[in-house]
Design a protein around this motif. Structure first.
Motif, PDB file in Angstrom:
ATOM      1  N   GLU A   1       0.744  -1.161   0.127  1.00 45.30           N
ATOM      2  CA  GLU A   1      -0.010  -0.170   0.019  1.00 45.30           C
ATOM      3  C   GLU A   1       0.895   1.300   0.046  1.00 45.30           C
TER       4      GLU A   1
ATOM      5  N   ASN B   1       1.894   1.935  -3.590  1.00 46.80           N
ATOM      6  CA  ASN B   1       0.817   2.378  -4.570  1.00 46.80           C
ATOM      7  C   ASN B   1       0.715   4.035  -3.992  1.00 46.80           C
TER       8      ASN B   1
ATOM      9  N   SER C   1       0.141   3.522   6.026  1.00 49.56           N
ATOM     10  CA  SER C   1      -0.549   2.383   6.732  1.00 49.56           C
ATOM     11  C   SER C   1       0.619   1.863   7.510  1.00 49.56           C
TER      12      SER C   1
END
Length: 823
Positions: A191, A194, A263
């Protein structure tokens, strides 16, 4: 058939509102159920404050609904009451009444009771709801008082220090373990990859704003202030200076968003990131307020008009208070909610150990908060001393004296709080200390904010008005500052522990108004009264202006009569405007009749002079013994009547001073009106000539002088009089009628000039008084011994030049008679 149809339609019209009311009537069963539940919760006092506030909100909604339902069938009730009044008063006991009238009275009474029933029911229910709301508020206030007086473990006791150390250690370990676990999860790195472009852009923007944003705004503000010829530089620089707070705070928000996008951080650390912009905003706002109250740039006026002494110290104390407040927010918002979880193992605490964990958490928070309170108290104490010292350097005008007193009172209050709060916190009354120290800090910030906003409004007004000298004396910035101060009062109440619900309750009571002598006066009725009265006042003034400028000048009335009519119409218009405004606002003054009757005697004695002057003013306007523009003499004062009001009359004397004369003095006293009816008046010019002068010649010269003046009327013709033989001269007078007596003094002056010129041409002498001089003991002036007999008096002829006066001189008349006993 037609009569029956009309009766049916009438009953249908009267019944429809009742049916409509039944359809929209409140659900009293649901209200009764909720009221019973709330009353039980209040009596048991076991429900949480949050749940009580939810129930209170429901009861407030019900109270509003029931209050609206109290006005049900108002129009129909009024109609039925008028119908009952049309039937006349009910017969006395034992008296008989026509059967048809009695039947109709009974029907209308029953119909009235049916129409009034919904309103009465709603009134009772609204009263119950209001009582329930007050009971909830009382319970919550009692809980707040108990919490404030609760004694926590003392921070001065070393036994409680390990609990605080354990809390900090467990917090660090918990955050470390949570973050390390997230860094070991591959999905989090996926994540991160990305979102890498977004995260990188946000981080770069955040770092730039955090590192350079405030400095850019400071430089831009200094640049704008240095442009002395720039119009509105104060307003623009004040707005730009806010960027010192906005840009870093926005940078912190961007950084928080970027960190959440990674995250890689757990819920605990993520929540810390979420409150970080708030903490930064608190610090930056404290610094900004400090720079506005204690400017860094020399020569820049402070928002509180403080001197330049101690400005650097003031900014440091402001920043210290901001840091202390931000740290307190961190403890309150982030540490305190999860203190028991950290000390008890994330909530997996047995029931028998829950009390011990709660006590340890309380001790840890007490140890953490006490140093913050001491740090804030020191900064607050120093700031209070600085304000008190600055208050002594303010100017001595009225505004400066008020500001000095205000700063002195504020400084004294802050010093007392700064001394009391740390003591309470160290003992263990943490809640009481928090209730003193942090509201005091926020109050100081609110006080500074209000001062800055008031100065901003003044600068904005100067910019719009295009004048530097209009700011301090103008009404608009003063009113703007007053409104800002008024608007800050609810915020001040919230700072010192008031609840939003309490303020809403006060606002509701304010909207409902107050009852005075049975008359309820609400803001709505007051605004309605003010608007209607204002419209009536404007129309009255417009009508007065139209009469005074267009209609009355074309009549044969003199100026005094025109002014009397205009004034009378003005008073009548104001009276009618007040009556219409009272009626429109729905203010029933009949209930005040008893109170007015009871006070009338005392008011009559106290205001009898005012009433006497008022009645005298009405008489002056009607009879018009004097009018505006008249030259009158009253109480030894001469002047021109400038204005006649219902209480007094303004007379402008010839010295250009205004004399306020009560109207009663003009009615009951003696008043000389020199220009009443017309402006003609008699002029008398006295003059004396020496003995031996041709009296016929003098009379002819005086008559010619009088006839030659343009303001002297020929009908009746002027004339000269030989009044008699005086002690020093033969006395003459010119008597003439002037067309405008207002020029009496100037005409007399001009005639005296001509008399002096004509008498000089014809060799006529104007004598002056002469006296004989007697000197007692003249030898004393030469230092000789007094003689046995005084010297004989020397007679002086009537035309002899007076002897020079000397010491011990006396005066006597021309006939040689001595003034005194002659010794």
């Amino acid at each position: 058939m037609r009569i029956w149809l009309q009766t049916f339609l009438l009953l249908l019209v009267l019944a429809l509102p009742v049916a409509a009311q039944d359809e929209v009537a409140p659900d009293y069963k649901a209200f009764d159920k909720l009221s019973t539940q709330v009353e039980k919760a209040v009596s048991e006092a076991t429900m949480s404050d949050a749940k009580l506030n939810e129930l209170r909100a429901e009861m407030v909604k019900w109270r509003a609904t029931l209050t609206e339902a109290q006005s049900a069938n108002t129009d129909q009730i009024t109609t039925v009451k008028n119908q009952l009044a049309a039937l006349g008063p009910a017969p006395e006991e034992g008296a008989t009444e026509d059967e048809a009238i009695a039947k109709r009275r009974t029907e209308l009474s029953e119909q009235l009771a049916k129409l009034q029933a919904p309103g009465i029911t709603a009134t009772e229910a609204a009263s119950r709801a209001d009582s329930t709301i007050r009971a909830i508020d009382k319970l919550i206030r009692e809980r707040q008082a108990d919490k404030m007086l609760r004694l926590s473990p003392s921070a001065a006791n070393p036994v409680n220090w390990p609990a605080a150390a354990s809390l900090l250690r467990w917090m660090g370990e918990w955050i470390y373990d949570e973050t390390r676990w997230r860094f070991t999860q591959p999905i989090n790195f996926d994540e991160l990859r990305n979102n890498a472009p977004v995260i990188l852009g946000l981080v770069l923007m955040a770092l730039v704003l955090l590192a350079r944003g405030r400095r850019w705004m400071v430089r831009l503000t200094d640049f704008l202030l240095s442009k002395t010829a720039m119009r509105g530089r104060g307003v623009i620089s004040a707005l730009v200076s806010l960027g010192q707070v906005i840009l870093p705070t926005f940078g912190a928000i961007l950084l928080t968003i970027a960190l959440k996008q990674t995250s890689l951080f757990g819920p605990i650390l993520t929540e810390l990131f979420e409150i970080a912009p708030t903490l930064l905003f608190t610090v930056m706002m404290a610094w900004w307020l400090g720079t506005r109250i204690f400017p860094m740039r020399g020569g820049v006026e402070s928002a509180l008009k403080l001197g330049e002494e101690g400005r650097a110290e003031g900014r440091i104390h402001a920043l210290s208070l901001g840091l202390a407040l931000a740290t307190h927010q961190l403890v309150l918002l982030w540490v305190a909610p999860r203190a028991e979880n950290f000390l008890g193992g994330a909530g997996n605490v047995a029931a028998d150990k829950a009390q011990a964990v709660a006590e340890r958490a309380d001790a840890a928070l007490s140890v953490l908060q006490a140093p913050l309170q001491i740090f804030a108290a020191i900064a607050l104490f120093r700031m209070a001393q600085l304000l008190r010292r600055q208050s002594r350097n303010t100017s001595e005008n009225e505004e400066g004296v008020f500001r000095r007193k205000l700063l002195s009172w504020l400084g004294t209050a802050l010093i007392l709080i700064a001394l009391a709060a740390p003591v309470l916190g160290t003992i263990g009354y943490i809640s009481a200390a928090d209730a003193l120290i942090w509201p005091a800090v926020l109050t100081l910030g609110l006080f500074a904010t209000v001062a800055i906003l008031q100065r901003f409004i003044a600068e904005l007004y100067v910019t719009i008005a295009r004048g530097e000298d209009v700011r301090r004396d103008a009404l608009i910035p003063v009113l703007g500052g007053f409104l800002i101060s008024l608007a800050s009062l609810p915020v001040l109440a919230l700072v010192w522990g008031a609840r939003v619900e309490d303020l809403i309750e006060l606002w509701t009571a304010f909207k409902n108004g107050v009852s005075v002598g049975g008359v309820r006066i609400s803001p709505t009725s007051f605004i309605t009264f003010a608007v209607v009265f204002g419209i009536g006042y404007a129309l009255t003034r417009a009508f007065q202006g139209a009469l005074k400028t267009t209609i009355l000048p074309k009549t044969k009335l003199d100026k005094g009569g025109q002014n009397a009519i205009t004034s009378g119409i003005g008073y009548l218009g104001l009276f009618l405007a007040a009556l219409i405004a009272i009626s429109t606002a729905g203010i029933d003054l009949s209930s005040l009749a008893i109170v007015a009757g009871a006070l009338s005697v005392g008011i009559g004695f106290g205001l009898q002079t005012i009433v006497q002057n008022f009645v005298s003013g009405i008489i002056l306007l009607i009879e018009r013994p004097i009018s505006e523009g008249d030259w009158i003499e009253v109480g030894g004062q001469h002047g021109i009547v400038k204005n006649i009001s219902v209480r007094s009359t303004v007379v402008e004397t010839f010295d250009r001073t205004d004399v306020i004369v009560p109207n009663a003095d003009l009615i009951s006293g003696t008043v000389t009106n020199w220009t009443r009816g017309n402006k003609t008046g008699r002029l008398i010019v006295p003059v004396g000539v020496a003995y031996g002068t041709d009296t016929r010649k003098v009379e002819k010269i005086l008559t010619e002088i009088a006839q030659a003046h343009p303001l002297v009327m020929m009908t009746p013709a002027p004339y000269a009089l030989f009044r008699g033989f005086g002690a020093d001269s033969m006395d003459f007078e010119i008597r003439a009628i002037l067309s405008d007596v207002n020029f009496k003094l100037s005409v007399m002056s001009e005639m005296n000039h001509q008399i002096a010129e004509r008498f000089a041409e014809h060799g006529i002498e104007i004598p002056f008084a002469q006296r004989d001089i007697w000197i007692k003991n003249p030898e004393t002036l030469l230092g000789q011994a007094p003689e046995a007999k005084p010297p004989a008096p020397v007679a002086a002829s009537p035309n002899k030049t007076p002897t020079e006066l000397g010491p011990m001189a006396r005066l006597s008349d021309n006939d040689g008679t001595e003034d005194g006993d002659g010794r």
